[in-house]
Design a protein around this motif. Sequence first.
Motif, PDB file in Angstrom:
ATOM      1  N   LYS A  56     -99.377 -16.045   5.950  1.00  0.00           N
ATOM      2  CA  LYS A  56    -100.830 -15.895   5.982  1.00  0.00           C
ATOM      3  C   LYS A  56    -101.158 -14.450   5.599  1.00  0.00           C
ATOM      4  N   PRO A  57    -102.084 -14.215   4.693  1.00  0.00           N
ATOM      5  CA  PRO A  57    -102.424 -12.826   4.347  1.00  0.00           C
ATOM      6  C   PRO A  57    -102.906 -12.058   5.574  1.00  0.00           C
ATOM      7  N   ARG A  58    -102.472 -10.810   5.669  1.00  0.00           N
ATOM      8  CA  ARG A  58    -102.902  -9.979   6.797  1.00  0.00           C
ATOM      9  C   ARG A  58    -104.313  -9.480   6.547  1.00  0.00           C
ATOM     10  N   GLY A  59    -104.990  -9.210   7.620  1.00  0.00           N
ATOM     11  CA  GLY A  59    -106.402  -8.818   7.548  1.00  0.00           C
ATOM     12  C   GLY A  59    -107.203  -9.876   8.263  1.00  0.00           C
ATOM     13  N   GLY A  60    -108.463  -9.630   8.450  1.00  0.00           N
ATOM     14  CA  GLY A  60    -109.219 -10.550   9.273  1.00  0.00           C
ATOM     15  C   GLY A  60    -110.398 -11.212   8.606  1.00  0.00           C
ATOM     16  N   ASN A  61    -110.532 -11.115   7.306  1.00  0.00           N
ATOM     17  CA  ASN A  61    -111.704 -11.670   6.651  1.00  0.00           C
ATOM     18  C   ASN A  61    -111.378 -13.041   6.070  1.00  0.00           C
ATOM     19  N   TYR A  62    -111.188 -14.031   6.953  1.00  0.00           N
ATOM     20  CA  TYR A  62    -110.859 -15.380   6.515  1.00  0.00           C
ATOM     21  C   TYR A  62    -112.131 -16.196   6.355  1.00  0.00           C
ATOM     22  N   HIS A  63    -112.143 -17.014   5.337  1.00  0.00           N
ATOM     23  CA  HIS A  63    -113.273 -17.913   5.131  1.00  0.00           C
ATOM     24  C   HIS A  63    -112.708 -19.211   4.568  1.00  0.00           C
ATOM     25  N   TRP A  64    -112.719 -20.250   5.363  1.00  0.00           N
ATOM     26  CA  TRP A  64    -112.165 -21.537   4.972  1.00  0.00           C
ATOM     27  C   TRP A  64    -113.291 -22.400   4.432  1.00  0.00           C
ATOM     28  N   LEU A 107    -115.618 -31.002   8.109  1.00  0.00           N
ATOM     29  CA  LEU A 107    -116.060 -30.080   9.141  1.00  0.00           C
ATOM     30  C   LEU A 107    -114.907 -29.189   9.577  1.00  0.00           C
ATOM     31  N   VAL A 108    -115.137 -27.891   9.562  1.00  0.00           N
ATOM     32  CA  VAL A 108    -114.127 -26.922   9.991  1.00  0.00           C
ATOM     33  C   VAL A 108    -114.726 -26.109  11.126  1.00  0.00           C
ATOM     34  N   LYS A 109    -113.976 -25.963  12.199  1.00  0.00           N
ATOM     35  CA  LYS A 109    -114.418 -25.143  13.328  1.00  0.00           C
ATOM     36  C   LYS A 109    -113.471 -23.959  13.434  1.00  0.00           C
ATOM     37  N   ALA A 110    -114.015 -22.798  13.668  1.00  0.00           N
ATOM     38  CA  ALA A 110    -113.195 -21.601  13.842  1.00  0.00           C
ATOM     39  C   ALA A 110    -113.500 -20.993  15.201  1.00  0.00           C
ATOM     40  N   THR A 111    -112.464 -20.537  15.870  1.00  0.00           N
ATOM     41  CA  THR A 111    -112.618 -19.917  17.179  1.00  0.00           C
ATOM     42  C   THR A 111    -111.869 -18.600  17.162  1.00  0.00           C
ATOM     43  N   ARG A 112    -112.571 -17.523  17.405  1.00  0.00           N
ATOM     44  CA  ARG A 112    -111.932 -16.216  17.427  1.00  0.00           C
ATOM     45  C   ARG A 112    -111.302 -15.996  18.799  1.00  0.00           C
ATOM     46  N   PHE A 113    -110.009 -15.643  18.794  1.00  0.00           N
ATOM     47  CA  PHE A 113    -109.314 -15.374  20.047  1.00  0.00           C
ATOM     48  C   PHE A 113    -109.764 -14.016  20.559  1.00  0.00           C
ATOM     49  N   GLU A 114    -110.189 -13.967  21.818  1.00  0.00           N
ATOM     50  CA  GLU A 114    -110.701 -12.721  22.389  1.00  0.00           C
ATOM     51  C   GLU A 114    -109.991 -12.358  23.680  1.00  0.00           C
ATOM     52  N   GLY A 115    -108.686 -12.655  23.780  1.00  0.00           N
ATOM     53  CA  GLY A 115    -107.915 -12.159  24.894  1.00  0.00           C
ATOM     54  C   GLY A 115    -107.419 -13.161  25.908  1.00  0.00           C
ATOM     55  N   LYS A 116    -107.957 -14.387  25.922  1.00  0.00           N
ATOM     56  CA  LYS A 116    -107.486 -15.367  26.900  1.00  0.00           C
ATOM     57  C   LYS A 116    -107.707 -16.771  26.357  1.00  0.00           C
ATOM     58  N   PHE A 117    -106.673 -17.604  26.487  1.00  0.00           N
ATOM     59  CA  PHE A 117    -106.798 -19.010  26.132  1.00  0.00           C
ATOM     60  C   PHE A 117    -107.398 -19.759  27.309  1.00  0.00           C
ATOM     61  N   THR A 118    -108.385 -20.580  27.031  1.00  0.00           N
ATOM     62  CA  THR A 118    -108.980 -21.475  28.015  1.00  0.00           C
ATOM     63  C   THR A 118    -109.314 -22.770  27.294  1.00  0.00           C
ATOM     64  N   ASP A 119    -109.809 -23.753  28.014  1.00  0.00           N
ATOM     65  CA  ASP A 119    -110.367 -24.909  27.336  1.00  0.00           C
ATOM     66  C   ASP A 119    -111.540 -24.428  26.498  1.00  0.00           C
ATOM     67  N   LEU A 120    -111.854 -25.159  25.443  1.00  0.00           N
ATOM     68  CA  LEU A 120    -112.958 -24.776  24.570  1.00  0.00           C
ATOM     69  C   LEU A 120    -114.270 -25.317  25.115  1.00  0.00           C
ATOM     70  N   GLU A 121    -115.373 -24.627  24.790  1.00  0.00           N
ATOM     71  CA  GLU A 121    -116.699 -25.088  25.185  1.00  0.00           C
ATOM     72  C   GLU A 121    -117.609 -25.067  23.967  1.00  0.00           C
ATOM     73  N   GLU A 122    -118.667 -25.835  24.021  1.00  0.00           N
ATOM     74  CA  GLU A 122    -119.645 -25.891  22.936  1.00  0.00           C
ATOM     75  C   GLU A 122    -120.627 -24.732  23.075  1.00  0.00           C
TER      76      GLU A 122
END
Length: 143
Positions: free
Chosen positions: A105-113, A118-133
């Motif tokens: 995967k290319p390094r860097g953070g500017n990904y655009h799929w 339908l594509v959902k993206a979730t940015r990891f911010e330090g802790k895994f939990t169940d997902l919420e809407e």
Amino acid sequence: MDKKTDQHLIETKENGKLISPILPEHVKNYLIDIDGTICDDIPNEEPERMATAALYPDALEILNKWYDEGHIITFFTSRTEEHRPVTEEWLNKNGFKYHGILFGKPRGGNYHWIDNHLVKATRFEGKFTDLEEREVKIQVFKK
């Protein structure tokens, strides 16, 4: 793919040839980063640290739960193919259940799929939990 996955995918043939399986609506296809997301953030330039990376326990718990629920777990990492042995050994030693790993995967953070599904993206911010809407602002093509 393993037998558990095969039970959840719909085998599809076209002109007698097997083509990509179809995910049932209830099955999610997760692409998950490794470094800085499920363990310490280790750059490719320091591969000697990969074997002893500190695990994020909440990531193990949530990802294995999703796997057990029948979802597809694929790691998508900036590690290179030469890091495959140490990466697979680390994942297995720590008890991760997964279906595959995509390297390079290319390094860097500017990904655009961009996809026609339908594509959902979730940015990891330090802790895994169940997902919420949540309602968020997104970029879309102009009409």
